[in-house]
Design a protein around this motif. Sequence first.
Motif, PDB file in Angstrom:
ATOM      1  N   ARG A  78      -1.556   5.893  -6.803  1.00 11.80           N
ATOM      2  CA  ARG A  78      -0.182   5.441  -6.976  1.00 11.80           C
ATOM      3  C   ARG A  78       0.410   6.099  -8.213  1.00 11.80           C
ATOM      4  O   ARG A  78      -0.192   6.097  -9.295  1.00 11.80           O
ATOM      5  CB  ARG A  78      -0.118   3.918  -7.128  1.00 11.80           C
ATOM      6  CG  ARG A  78      -0.837   3.119  -6.030  1.00 11.80           C
ATOM      7  CD  ARG A  78      -0.103   3.163  -4.718  1.00 11.80           C
ATOM      8  NE  ARG A  78      -0.125   4.461  -4.101  1.00 11.80           N
ATOM      9  CZ  ARG A  78      -1.189   4.960  -3.437  1.00 11.80           C
ATOM     10  NH1 ARG A  78      -2.293   4.277  -3.362  1.00 11.80           N
ATOM     11  NH2 ARG A  78      -1.119   6.155  -2.879  1.00 11.80           N
ATOM     12  N   ARG A 172      -3.606   6.739   1.492  1.00  6.55           N
ATOM     13  CA  ARG A 172      -2.247   6.738   2.024  1.00  6.55           C
ATOM     14  C   ARG A 172      -1.887   8.155   2.477  1.00  6.55           C
ATOM     15  O   ARG A 172      -2.355   9.137   1.896  1.00  6.55           O
ATOM     16  CB  ARG A 172      -1.242   6.295   0.965  1.00  6.55           C
ATOM     17  CG  ARG A 172      -1.196   4.809   0.698  1.00  6.55           C
ATOM     18  CD  ARG A 172      -0.061   4.492  -0.264  1.00  6.55           C
ATOM     19  NE  ARG A 172       0.057   3.060  -0.503  1.00  6.55           N
ATOM     20  CZ  ARG A 172       1.012   2.508  -1.253  1.00  6.55           C
ATOM     21  NH1 ARG A 172       1.914   3.291  -1.835  1.00  6.55           N
ATOM     22  NH2 ARG A 172       1.059   1.205  -1.411  1.00  6.55           N
ATOM     23  N   TYR A 194       2.451   5.961   5.168  1.00  8.75           N
ATOM     24  CA  TYR A 194       1.536   5.138   5.956  1.00  8.75           C
ATOM     25  C   TYR A 194       0.386   4.679   5.068  1.00  8.75           C
ATOM     26  O   TYR A 194      -0.088   5.432   4.207  1.00  8.75           O
ATOM     27  CB  TYR A 194       0.986   5.923   7.150  1.00  8.75           C
ATOM     28  CG  TYR A 194       2.070   6.425   8.072  1.00  8.75           C
ATOM     29  CD1 TYR A 194       2.532   5.653   9.137  1.00  8.75           C
ATOM     30  CD2 TYR A 194       2.664   7.676   7.861  1.00  8.75           C
ATOM     31  CE1 TYR A 194       3.546   6.102   9.963  1.00  8.75           C
ATOM     32  CE2 TYR A 194       3.669   8.138   8.690  1.00  8.75           C
ATOM     33  CZ  TYR A 194       4.108   7.348   9.737  1.00  8.75           C
ATOM     34  OH  TYR A 194       5.110   7.797  10.553  1.00  8.75           O
ATOM     35  N   SER A 195      -0.078   3.462   5.312  1.00  4.70           N
ATOM     36  CA  SER A 195      -1.176   2.901   4.541  1.00  4.70           C
ATOM     37  C   SER A 195      -2.499   3.534   4.949  1.00  4.70           C
ATOM     38  O   SER A 195      -2.563   4.350   5.878  1.00  4.70           O
ATOM     39  CB  SER A 195      -1.249   1.388   4.765  1.00  4.70           C
ATOM     40  OG  SER A 195      -1.701   1.117   6.097  1.00  4.70           O
ATOM     41  N   GLU A 196      -3.575   3.126   4.276  1.00 10.83           N
ATOM     42  CA  GLU A 196      -4.907   3.631   4.596  1.00 10.83           C
ATOM     43  C   GLU A 196      -5.309   3.309   6.040  1.00 10.83           C
ATOM     44  O   GLU A 196      -6.118   4.010   6.634  1.00 10.83           O
ATOM     45  CB  GLU A 196      -5.930   3.044   3.622  1.00 10.83           C
ATOM     46  CG  GLU A 196      -5.782   3.519   2.180  1.00 10.83           C
ATOM     47  CD  GLU A 196      -4.692   2.802   1.402  1.00 10.83           C
ATOM     48  OE1 GLU A 196      -4.511   3.123   0.212  1.00 10.83           O
ATOM     49  OE2 GLU A 196      -4.016   1.914   1.972  1.00 10.83           O
ATOM     50  N   SER A 197      -4.719   2.266   6.604  1.00 10.46           N
ATOM     51  CA  SER A 197      -5.004   1.887   7.996  1.00 10.46           C
ATOM     52  C   SER A 197      -3.948   2.401   8.962  1.00 10.46           C
ATOM     53  O   SER A 197      -3.896   1.985  10.111  1.00 10.46           O
ATOM     54  CB  SER A 197      -5.109   0.365   8.103  1.00 10.46           C
ATOM     55  OG  SER A 197      -3.880  -0.255   7.727  1.00 10.46           O
ATOM     56  N   SER A 199      -0.711   1.926   8.895  1.00  8.84           N
ATOM     57  CA  SER A 199       0.454   1.055   9.086  1.00  8.84           C
ATOM     58  C   SER A 199       1.608   1.609   8.256  1.00  8.84           C
ATOM     59  O   SER A 199       1.399   2.101   7.144  1.00  8.84           O
ATOM     60  CB  SER A 199       0.133  -0.373   8.638  1.00  8.84           C
ATOM     61  OG  SER A 199      -0.921  -0.916   9.394  1.00  8.84           O
ATOM     62  N   LEU A 201       4.406   2.057   5.617  1.00  6.94           N
ATOM     63  CA  LEU A 201       4.639   1.456   4.305  1.00  6.94           C
ATOM     64  C   LEU A 201       6.054   0.925   4.204  1.00  6.94           C
ATOM     65  O   LEU A 201       6.988   1.471   4.794  1.00  6.94           O
ATOM     66  CB  LEU A 201       4.412   2.499   3.209  1.00  6.94           C
ATOM     67  CG  LEU A 201       3.006   3.092   3.062  1.00  6.94           C
ATOM     68  CD1 LEU A 201       3.019   4.176   1.983  1.00  6.94           C
ATOM     69  CD2 LEU A 201       1.991   2.016   2.724  1.00  6.94           C
ATOM     70  N   GLU A 205       6.655  -0.167  -1.261  1.00  5.35           N
ATOM     71  CA  GLU A 205       5.345   0.481  -1.339  1.00  5.35           C
ATOM     72  C   GLU A 205       5.487   1.988  -1.515  1.00  5.35           C
ATOM     73  O   GLU A 205       4.745   2.608  -2.286  1.00  5.35           O
ATOM     74  CB  GLU A 205       4.539   0.160  -0.083  1.00  5.35           C
ATOM     75  CG  GLU A 205       4.035  -1.276  -0.028  1.00  5.35           C
ATOM     76  CD  GLU A 205       3.381  -1.612   1.296  1.00  5.35           C
ATOM     77  OE1 GLU A 205       2.413  -2.407   1.286  1.00  5.35           O
ATOM     78  OE2 GLU A 205       3.842  -1.097   2.345  1.00  5.35           O
ATOM     79  N   ASP A 209       4.877   5.495  -5.125  1.00  9.91           N
ATOM     80  CA  ASP A 209       4.388   6.872  -5.134  1.00  9.91           C
ATOM     81  C   ASP A 209       5.430   7.857  -5.659  1.00  9.91           C
ATOM     82  O   ASP A 209       5.302   9.074  -5.475  1.00  9.91           O
ATOM     83  CB  ASP A 209       3.942   7.271  -3.722  1.00  9.91           C
ATOM     84  CG  ASP A 209       2.782   6.420  -3.246  1.00  9.91           C
ATOM     85  OD1 ASP A 209       1.885   6.131  -4.067  1.00  9.91           O
ATOM     86  OD2 ASP A 209       2.778   6.024  -2.068  1.00  9.91           O
TER      87      ASP A 209
END
Length: 295
Positions: A78, A172, A194-197, A199, A201, A205, A209
Amino acid sequence: MTSFLKNVRESLTPTLKQSAFLQRGVLTPEEFVKAGDELVHQCPTWSWEGASDESKSRSHLPKNKQYLVTRNVPCKERCSEMEKGASSLGMMKEDGDGWMLEDDGKGGDDDDFDFVDEGDSEKPPSQAEPTTSPVAVVDDDDEYADIDEFEDDTLVTDTAALTVADNILAVRTYDVMISYDKYYQTPRVWLSGYSESRSPLSGDEMFEDCMSDYVKRTVTIESFPYTAAVVISIHPCQHGNVMKNIVGNLTQGEGGGEIVVEQYMFVFLKFVASMIPTINYDFTNAVETGGGSGK
């Protein structure tokens, strides 16, 4: 300003016909395509895309070259945490408006770029005065931060990522898009995170960054014009002025030479990296003057 009003403003703006790349740091649509072709050629992770809906296509650009995109760009840390760490180590200083990377007092070299704020203007860039670099700003003057200074040696590299049990790095990722802004006559960057999974952001969120000094001022939540997806965007009101100064520094410094329009996107991406330093999309080397490529 609403998307409808932005579209009206852009449609009423005459298309830039005469090159002003060196004089004002702006591009004609044809030069945007030429610079984009060179980026795609040198960096295969980038590609051209057309509009998802014919009604969203811009007539001043080829149908199959409406915008540039690179997908699944890693973002391992981040930016907000990076700034906190830098501040605690004495690498940051407060300037009244936010935290800025502290000058080391060594002065710049050919790779350092000075940004100059030439004030706000409601008029679009003039095609009749190629020796000037006016800056047009939308009606909420305070919404966008002035881009004052950045030096590429202050950019911070990535440090760590989340590691899952099978030793695959989970980080991410971002899709990064570059469109042509007809009103400001420059490229414009859009980011979808997009998140680590995987999804999507949220806006807040994604703001984590970006350098905090630009959040909700230069970097804002917008609707991507070609898909209507909600993304964050770097507002282009200062892009022409900044690019003019960068190109001038590169060509006038020690060993300086000619910068050709095909190199524009490589220089532009390095400039944008100052606002999103942990989104690692730029794998190009230093830009060389004298007509060389941005490899």
